[in-house]
Write a protein that holds these residues in place. Structure first.
Motif, PDB file in Angstrom:
ATOM      1  N   LEU A 234       0.835  -1.207   0.000  1.00 52.96           N
ATOM      2  CA  LEU A 234       0.000   0.000   0.000  1.00 52.96           C
ATOM      3  C   LEU A 234       0.872   1.261   0.000  1.00 52.96           C
ATOM      4  O   LEU A 234       0.598   2.217  -0.737  1.00 52.96           O
ATOM      5  CB  LEU A 234      -0.931  -0.012   1.214  1.00 52.96           C
ATOM      6  CG  LEU A 234      -1.994   1.069   1.283  1.00 52.96           C
ATOM      7  CD1 LEU A 234      -2.949   0.973   0.090  1.00 52.96           C
ATOM      8  CD2 LEU A 234      -2.772   0.948   2.593  1.00 52.96           C
ATOM      9  N   ALA A 235       1.914   1.259   0.798  1.00 55.54           N
ATOM     10  CA  ALA A 235       2.830   2.405   0.844  1.00 55.54           C
ATOM     11  C   ALA A 235       3.488   2.610  -0.521  1.00 55.54           C
ATOM     12  O   ALA A 235       3.611   3.744  -0.998  1.00 55.54           O
ATOM     13  CB  ALA A 235       3.888   2.187   1.923  1.00 55.54           C
ATOM     14  N   GLN A 236       3.880   1.515  -1.142  1.00 61.18           N
ATOM     15  CA  GLN A 236       4.504   1.578  -2.466  1.00 61.18           C
ATOM     16  C   GLN A 236       3.551   2.210  -3.486  1.00 61.18           C
ATOM     17  O   GLN A 236       3.946   3.062  -4.266  1.00 61.18           O
ATOM     18  CB  GLN A 236       4.846   0.159  -2.911  1.00 61.18           C
ATOM     19  CG  GLN A 236       5.772   0.075  -4.073  1.00 61.18           C
ATOM     20  CD  GLN A 236       7.132  -0.384  -3.631  1.00 61.18           C
ATOM     21  OE1 GLN A 236       7.240  -1.324  -2.881  1.00 61.18           O
ATOM     22  NE2 GLN A 236       8.162   0.290  -4.074  1.00 61.18           N
ATOM     23  N   ARG A 237       2.302   1.809  -3.447  1.00 60.66           N
ATOM     24  CA  ARG A 237       1.318   2.279  -4.432  1.00 60.66           C
ATOM     25  C   ARG A 237       0.835   3.697  -4.171  1.00 60.66           C
ATOM     26  O   ARG A 237       0.456   4.390  -5.110  1.00 60.66           O
ATOM     27  CB  ARG A 237       0.097   1.362  -4.448  1.00 60.66           C
ATOM     28  CG  ARG A 237       0.377   0.013  -5.049  1.00 60.66           C
ATOM     29  CD  ARG A 237      -0.898  -0.760  -5.263  1.00 60.66           C
ATOM     30  NE  ARG A 237      -0.612  -2.120  -5.675  1.00 60.66           N
ATOM     31  CZ  ARG A 237      -1.525  -2.965  -6.092  1.00 60.66           C
ATOM     32  NH1 ARG A 237      -2.793  -2.601  -6.150  1.00 60.66           N
ATOM     33  NH2 ARG A 237      -1.195  -4.187  -6.451  1.00 60.66           N
ATOM     34  N   THR A 238       0.804   4.112  -2.923  1.00 61.88           N
ATOM     35  CA  THR A 238       0.183   5.399  -2.587  1.00 61.88           C
ATOM     36  C   THR A 238       1.166   6.504  -2.228  1.00 61.88           C
ATOM     37  O   THR A 238       0.785   7.668  -2.175  1.00 61.88           O
ATOM     38  CB  THR A 238      -0.774   5.234  -1.390  1.00 61.88           C
ATOM     39  OG1 THR A 238      -0.008   4.818  -0.245  1.00 61.88           O
ATOM     40  CG2 THR A 238      -1.869   4.221  -1.690  1.00 61.88           C
ATOM     41  N   GLY A 239       2.409   6.124  -1.927  1.00 57.28           N
ATOM     42  CA  GLY A 239       3.378   7.121  -1.500  1.00 57.28           C
ATOM     43  C   GLY A 239       3.262   7.504  -0.036  1.00 57.28           C
ATOM     44  O   GLY A 239       3.980   8.382   0.445  1.00 57.28           O
ATOM     45  N   LEU A 240       2.363   6.848   0.708  1.00 57.25           N
ATOM     46  CA  LEU A 240       2.271   7.101   2.146  1.00 57.25           C
ATOM     47  C   LEU A 240       3.462   6.430   2.836  1.00 57.25           C
ATOM     48  O   LEU A 240       4.028   5.460   2.326  1.00 57.25           O
ATOM     49  CB  LEU A 240       0.967   6.547   2.718  1.00 57.25           C
ATOM     50  CG  LEU A 240      -0.342   7.138   2.181  1.00 57.25           C
ATOM     51  CD1 LEU A 240      -1.540   6.480   2.868  1.00 57.25           C
ATOM     52  CD2 LEU A 240      -0.401   8.634   2.373  1.00 57.25           C
ATOM     53  N   ALA A 241       3.827   6.938   4.003  1.00 58.79           N
ATOM     54  CA  ALA A 241       4.907   6.332   4.786  1.00 58.79           C
ATOM     55  C   ALA A 241       4.379   5.071   5.459  1.00 58.79           C
ATOM     56  O   ALA A 241       3.198   4.999   5.818  1.00 58.79           O
ATOM     57  CB  ALA A 241       5.399   7.320   5.839  1.00 58.79           C
ATOM     58  N   TYR A 242       5.232   4.075   5.623  1.00 56.74           N
ATOM     59  CA  TYR A 242       4.841   2.814   6.266  1.00 56.74           C
ATOM     60  C   TYR A 242       5.672   2.611   7.526  1.00 56.74           C
ATOM     61  O   TYR A 242       6.900   2.726   7.478  1.00 56.74           O
ATOM     62  CB  TYR A 242       5.063   1.643   5.305  1.00 56.74           C
ATOM     63  CG  TYR A 242       4.936   0.298   5.971  1.00 56.74           C
ATOM     64  CD1 TYR A 242       3.682  -0.219   6.300  1.00 56.74           C
ATOM     65  CD2 TYR A 242       6.061  -0.445   6.292  1.00 56.74           C
ATOM     66  CE1 TYR A 242       3.565  -1.447   6.937  1.00 56.74           C
ATOM     67  CE2 TYR A 242       5.951  -1.673   6.915  1.00 56.74           C
ATOM     68  CZ  TYR A 242       4.702  -2.168   7.228  1.00 56.74           C
ATOM     69  OH  TYR A 242       4.587  -3.376   7.868  1.00 56.74           O
ATOM     70  N   ILE A 243       4.992   2.338   8.644  1.00 57.35           N
ATOM     71  CA  ILE A 243       5.689   2.063   9.900  1.00 57.35           C
ATOM     72  C   ILE A 243       5.188   0.747  10.474  1.00 57.35           C
ATOM     73  O   ILE A 243       4.004   0.602  10.789  1.00 57.35           O
ATOM     74  CB  ILE A 243       5.480   3.189  10.929  1.00 57.35           C
ATOM     75  CG1 ILE A 243       6.070   4.502  10.414  1.00 57.35           C
ATOM     76  CG2 ILE A 243       6.111   2.805  12.277  1.00 57.35           C
ATOM     77  CD1 ILE A 243       5.791   5.709  11.291  1.00 57.35           C
ATOM     78  N   ASN A 244       6.088  -0.201  10.601  1.00 53.98           N
ATOM     79  CA  ASN A 244       5.808  -1.458  11.286  1.00 53.98           C
ATOM     80  C   ASN A 244       6.239  -1.247  12.737  1.00 53.98           C
ATOM     81  O   ASN A 244       7.430  -1.059  13.013  1.00 53.98           O
ATOM     82  CB  ASN A 244       6.585  -2.595  10.623  1.00 53.98           C
ATOM     83  CG  ASN A 244       6.372  -3.916  11.314  1.00 53.98           C
ATOM     84  OD1 ASN A 244       6.560  -4.042  12.525  1.00 53.98           O
ATOM     85  ND2 ASN A 244       5.998  -4.913  10.546  1.00 53.98           N
ATOM     86  N   VAL A 245       5.291  -1.250  13.654  1.00 53.26           N
ATOM     87  CA  VAL A 245       5.584  -0.927  15.059  1.00 53.26           C
ATOM     88  C   VAL A 245       6.565  -1.927  15.667  1.00 53.26           C
ATOM     89  O   VAL A 245       7.426  -1.553  16.450  1.00 53.26           O
ATOM     90  CB  VAL A 245       4.281  -0.824  15.892  1.00 53.26           C
ATOM     91  CG1 VAL A 245       4.585  -0.690  17.378  1.00 53.26           C
ATOM     92  CG2 VAL A 245       3.461   0.365  15.415  1.00 53.26           C
ATOM     93  N   GLY A 246       6.462  -3.191  15.284  1.00 58.43           N
ATOM     94  CA  GLY A 246       7.416  -4.187  15.788  1.00 58.43           C
ATOM     95  C   GLY A 246       8.847  -3.852  15.394  1.00 58.43           C
ATOM     96  O   GLY A 246       9.768  -3.931  16.210  1.00 58.43           O
ATOM     97  N   ASP A 247       9.038  -3.439  14.134  1.00 61.18           N
ATOM     98  CA  ASP A 247      10.374  -3.053  13.665  1.00 61.18           C
ATOM     99  C   ASP A 247      10.843  -1.780  14.357  1.00 61.18           C
ATOM    100  O   ASP A 247      12.007  -1.671  14.754  1.00 61.18           O
ATOM    101  CB  ASP A 247      10.373  -2.832  12.149  1.00 61.18           C
ATOM    102  CG  ASP A 247      10.167  -4.127  11.366  1.00 61.18           C
ATOM    103  OD1 ASP A 247      10.284  -5.225  11.961  1.00 61.18           O
ATOM    104  OD2 ASP A 247       9.878  -4.035  10.153  1.00 61.18           O
TER     105      ASP A 247
END
Length: 174
Positions: A26-39
């Motif tokens: 989704l981040a790739q397609r929309t340009g939104l930032a992606y945050i995985n809380v575990g990471d």
């Protein structure tokens, strides 16, 4: 020049339902930032001890919220985590709870090396809709949506549905 506002999205659900796959794509397609809380927690050592029963670190929720606060205020963030009730309600414009058939989930978690109580508790969490109920209590019910996440076709449908929602949100809020 007016800065365009962008929505914050929470992807949540039992471990193994496909949050990370969906969030990254989704981040790739929309340009939104992606945050995985575990990471994020791993990188910043945002833990408060270790759970011997489940053999995993215990998240320091307050430190995670502090770490994310500035990023969330700007908008345009997809947050991925299997818990959702400790994030401030004001952060998210929409919450998607991914749901997976129990057999699929069992096989996915077993493939990750989950065994015994940890495996059983996570499958039961899905059976009893624990994360969905948590989301319904923590956020306005009208922003909480369940999405199926069983087959590759579900991933595509979910990506299309969320992308359309983002497009509409941008039209309505800018």
């Amino acid at each position: 020049m007016k800065i365009m506002k962008r929505p914050n999205i929470l992807l949540t659900g039992t471990p193994g339902v496909g949050k990370t796959t969906l969030g990254k794509e989704l981040a790739q397609r929309t340009g939104l930032a992606y945050i995985n809380v575990g990471d994020l927690a791993q990188e910043g050592q945002l833990f408060d001890g270790f759970d011997d029963e489940y053999q995993c670190p215990v998240l320091d929720e307050d430190r995670v919220v502090d770490e994310l606060e500035d990023k969330m205020g700007d908008g345009g963030v997809i947050v991925d985590y299997h818990g959702c009730d400790f994030f401030p309600e004001r952060w998210f414009d929409i919450v998607f709870v991914l749901r997976t058939d129990n057999t699929n989930l069992y096989n996915r978690l077993e493939g990750r090396g989950y065994t015994g109580k940890k495996l059983q508790d996570n499958v039961q969490c899905e059976i009893f809709q624990t994360i969905y109920e948590e989301a319904m209590e923590a956020y306005k019910p009208e922003i909480v949506h369940q999405l199926p996440s069983n087959e590759p076709e579900d991933l595509e449908r979910n990506l299309d549905q969320i992308s359309q929602w983002i497009e509409q949100w941008l039209k309505d809020n800018n």
